[in-house]
Each structure stands twice: as structure tokens, then as C-alpha cells.
Design an enzyme around this catalytic site. Structure first.
Site, mmCIF file in Angstrom:
data_model
loop_
_atom_site.group_PDB
_atom_site.id
_atom_site.type_symbol
_atom_site.label_atom_id
_atom_site.label_comp_id
_atom_site.label_asym_id
_atom_site.label_seq_id
_atom_site.Cartn_x
_atom_site.Cartn_y
_atom_site.Cartn_z
ATOM 1 N N CYS A 234 34.655 -35.609 -36.186
ATOM 2 C CA CYS A 234 33.594 -36.352 -35.482
ATOM 3 C C CYS A 234 33.064 -37.369 -36.482
ATOM 4 C CB CYS A 234 32.503 -35.409 -34.992
ATOM 5 S SG CYS A 234 33.097 -34.038 -33.972
ATOM 6 N N ALA A 236 32.189 -40.867 -36.860
ATOM 7 C CA ALA A 236 31.207 -41.948 -36.923
ATOM 8 C C ALA A 236 29.874 -41.410 -37.460
ATOM 9 C CB ALA A 236 31.014 -42.563 -35.539
ATOM 10 N N CYS A 359 23.601 -30.604 -39.424
ATOM 11 C CA CYS A 359 22.281 -31.138 -39.779
ATOM 12 C C CYS A 359 21.171 -30.334 -39.104
ATOM 13 C CB CYS A 359 22.162 -32.597 -39.356
ATOM 14 S SG CYS A 359 23.406 -33.678 -40.052
#
Length: 423
Positions: A234, A236, A359
Site C-alpha cells: 500500500c 502511496a 499508524c
């Protein structure tokens, strides 16, 4: 004037839940992303204050053609921002006609609340917090230069190099034109809070990557050797992919996937500026990538950084107060996707090491996802102890254990360590 209209459109999109500030700013196609992002964040931060001033001054009633979100942006700029130094077009004279009344209402609001500074009008949740106290981390792009040359360049510009940081206190004490070398990553420089390097020639030439320390850890932990084949599942916006390319020394191959066409285009620009030549971009859902495809038969390293709640992101405290507490419904949906992506990644036949980067500080997106992956791959992976140093995280290794075995690491625990390190 274009920046004010663009900022109003982003604010309207955020209010109608079309996306986050950052996502809408980057999707706006506005040329100066940094300027637009800063204006939107500050307007959003003072939103309640601006609403009160605009209502008390009767601005929208007096100016029927002025829409609420545009009014908020323009009043912010007039009273709290740059004062229309960036233009204003036909709206500037209109706002200036109401300037005295607007200033009077702002002053009256301060008296009513017993404060003297504009910032004291903010609610506690919208005042600058830990996110505004984090130093500026800058990764030296070793595809184009080396830390020694960059340090020497900054010294010639009048900066004072303080050597390798050895304590949190040193990071907190950074001020002015002093900078340090990160104690963990040899290519990461640390500058004082809110240092702006977007216009610096080394950044514009791709010699520097403005990248938070937490974002640098996944590639460092994956540690693919030059010549390896890697998947960035993933990928980007591309900072991690550029870091992987630097570790590979542009030798080998990175297969970078992202489903969003705009994000893939932005990533292509970033990677080109960074001098990355070993990366193959694909506008594709990673879950649709077949592990049996012969193109990926040599992939031994995978970096998986899937969409998450972002509850561990300090920057989100500034742009979206309260965003750190996702709903249980959203957590379930995110964790379901993360689990599918992780289990899919573990099926690539030549996989030797994998980093799961997150995150989020939520257990549902971290330990729970990891445990489920272990249960679905019995006897294939097992937990390993953390490596030495200030990183506390879970790791997975193949069974039997080997020196170069797969590594599965939720960044939530890494991120919490960095929050401690960064104050």
C-alpha cells in the site's frame, strides 16, 4: 484568491465527511499544497472563534453572496492570518468594508472570555499539543548524496551541527539553526520544531526527504539487501518506497501498489525526484495481486502499511481534533481489511521477511490482527523478541527460526516508543 476558494472547498468537504483535510488537500489539484494545507488547518483550528465573530458581526446577513466556508477562510486571513498579502480578489474590498466591525467583535470576545491573546480563545482540544512540539525529521536520500555532504552543506549555510543525539533532552532543546543526527537511523537528521525546508534546494532536488521518524522505521526494519525483490503493498504517497530504494541502492526491484490513481501519480513524481529507478508502480488493489504470478516469484520482502485509523499520528491532532478515538464500527472494518491484507501477504511463496506497519495505537488493528494471522498460518510464523534498543514491538519469524526469517511488526508499538522519544 484561488487559495481561499480551494480552502473553502476543503473545509466544506471535511464538514460533509468526504475525507480528511490531508486527503482533500492533496486531491484538490491546487499547486501549492503546503500553503493550502496550512491555511485549512489554521482556519479549522479557529473554527469556533471565527463562527462566533462572523455571527456577532452579522457578516453573512450583510453579504448574501458570501458563503459560510469562504467567509470563515477570509475572516481568518483578515484577523488572524496574513492579512490578504496573498491576494483576495473581489472579496478583499468586501471584507475590508466590515474590517472594523469584525475586529471589534474579536476584541469583545476576548474581553468576554478574559483573555488577551488570540490563541487563548482556543478550546483546550484545539490548542497546540505534542504534535506541534515534534522536531522536524529529515531523511538524507542516499541515492543522491550522503549524510556527511548534507551536514557539511548545512554548516556552510550557517547551521550548527550538534552531532548524534544521545537523549530526549537534546531533541527538546533544539532551537534556531542547530541540528542533530538521529541516534537510531544514520541517515536521519533532526531539526528544531516547525523548521520549514520545503523551499530548500536540497529538498527540491530530491536530496532530502521530509519524513517522520516513525515512517522511516518500517523500511529500516525490513532491511532488504541490494538486488532483492520487494513488494510495497500500500505504497502511496511513496516515502517508504523511496527509502526501500535507497536501501536497495536502486539494485533489484520494488513492486509498489496503490488503488488510488491520484496517489499513484503523486508517488511517481516523488520517486522520480528522489532518483528511484528500481520501482514498478501499479494502480492496483494489493488483494488482487496473485502470489502465483511469476513476476513476484522472487519477492522475499514485503512492506505492508495498510489504511488504518491513524490514532497514533500526532499530526492528526492538529487537523482533526478527536480523530484519535475511532468508532468500534470503523475499527472493525479497518481491522478486517488489515487482516485480509496481512494474510494475503503471507501467502507469497518466496517470502522471507515482512514488516506490518501501522499508524494506530488500537489493539484491534495491531495485536489482534497479528494473533489472527498467526492462527491462520499455524506452524509457519512465531513471535520473536524485540531487537535491542528503544523499539518495543511484536515480531514474527518462520518456524523453524532462521537468521533472515520473516519479520512482522505492528508500528503502533513502535509509534508509541517514538511518542516517548519525541516528547
Amino acid at each position: 484568491m484561488a487559495v481561499y476558494a480551494a480552502a473553502a472547498a476543503v473545509l466544506a468537504g471535511v464538514e460533509s465527511r468526504q475525507g480528511s483535510i490531508k486527503g482533500l488537500v492533496y486531491g484538490s489539484r491546487f499547486q501549492n499544497v503546503k500553503q493550502l494545507y496550512a491555511l485549512v488547518c489554521e482556519t479549522q483550528r479557529y473554527s469556533a472563534v471565527l463562527d462566533a465573530v462572523i455571527a456577532s458581526a452579522g457578516l453573512l446577513g450583510a453579504e448574501k453572496k458570501l458563503r459560510p466556508h469562504l467567509a470563515k477562510v477570509l475572516v481568518y486571513e483578515l484577523l488572524l492570518g496574513r492579512g490578504f498579502r496573498g491576494g483576495g480578489g473581489r472579496w478583499k474590498p468586501l471584507l475590508e468594508r466590515h474590517q472594523a466591525r469584525l475586529k471589534a467583535e474579536l476584541a469583545r470576545l476576548k474581553v468576554h472570555r478574559g483573555v488577551s491573546r488570540n490563541e487563548d480563545l482556543l478550546e483546550v482540544g484545539t490548542r497546540p499539543g505534542p504534535a506541534s512540539q515534534v522536531p522536524r525529521f529529515v531523511r538524507v536520500n542516499t541515492l543522491k548524496t550522503c549524510p556527511h555532504d548534507v551536514i557539511d552543506y548545512f554548516k556552510r549555510q550557517g547551521f550548527s551541527y550538534q552531532g548524534r543525539a544521545s537523549s530526549l533532552e537534546e531533541l527538546r532543546a533544539l532551537k534556531g539553526k542547530r541540528f542533530l543526527l538521529d541516534p537510531l537511523l544514520p541517515e536521519l537528521l533532526v531539526f528544531p520544531v516547525q523548521t520549514d525546508l520545503h523551499q530548500h534546494p536540497l529538498y527540491q532536488a530530491g536530496h532530502l526527504i521530509l519524513q517522520d521518524k516513525a515512517s522511516c522505521l518500517p523500511a529500516m526494519l525490513l532491511a532488504p539487501p541490494p538486488g532483492a525483490h520487494v513488494i510495497d503493498a500500500c505504497a502511496a504517497p511513496g516515502n517508504k518506497a523511496s527509502h526501500l530504494a535507497a536501501l536497495l541502492k536502486n539494485q533489484g526491484k520494488i513492486f509498489a501498489f496503490d488503488l488510488d490513481a491520484k496517489r499513484v501519480a503523486s508517488m511517481a513524481t516523488l520517486l522520480a525526484r528522489a532518483g528511484v529507478s528500481c520501482c514498478e508502480l501499479a494502480e492496483k488493489d494489493f488483494l488482487a495481486v496473485s502470489p502465483s504470478d511469476q513476476r513476484y516469484c522472487q519477492v522475499q520482502y514485503i512492506l505492508l502499511d495498510p489504511s488504518c485509523s491513524g490514532s497514533g499520528m500526532l499530526s492528526r491532532q492538529l487537523e482533526e481534533p478527536g480523530a484519535g478515538t475511532p468508532s468500534q464500527e470503523r475499527l472493525r472494518a479497518l481491522a478486517g481489511f488489515q487482516q485480509r491484507a496481512l494474510c494475503h501477504a503471507l501467502t507469497f511463496p518466496s517470502l522471507r521477511r515482512l514488516v506490518y506497519s501501522m499508524c494506530s495505537l488500537c489493539q484491534e488493528e495491531n495485536e489482534d490482527v497479528v494473533q489472527e494471522a498467526l492462527q491462520q498460518s499455524p506452524g509457519t510464523f512465531r513471535l520473536l523478541p524485540s531487537p535491542p534498543g528503544p523499539i518495543e514491538a511484536l515480531a514474527l519469524s518462520p518456524v523453524p527460526s532462521t537468521a533472515c526469517g520473516p519479520l512482522l511488526r505492528p508500528r503502533s508499538l513502535v509509534a508509541s516508543s517514538l511518542l516517548f522519544l519525541n516528547g
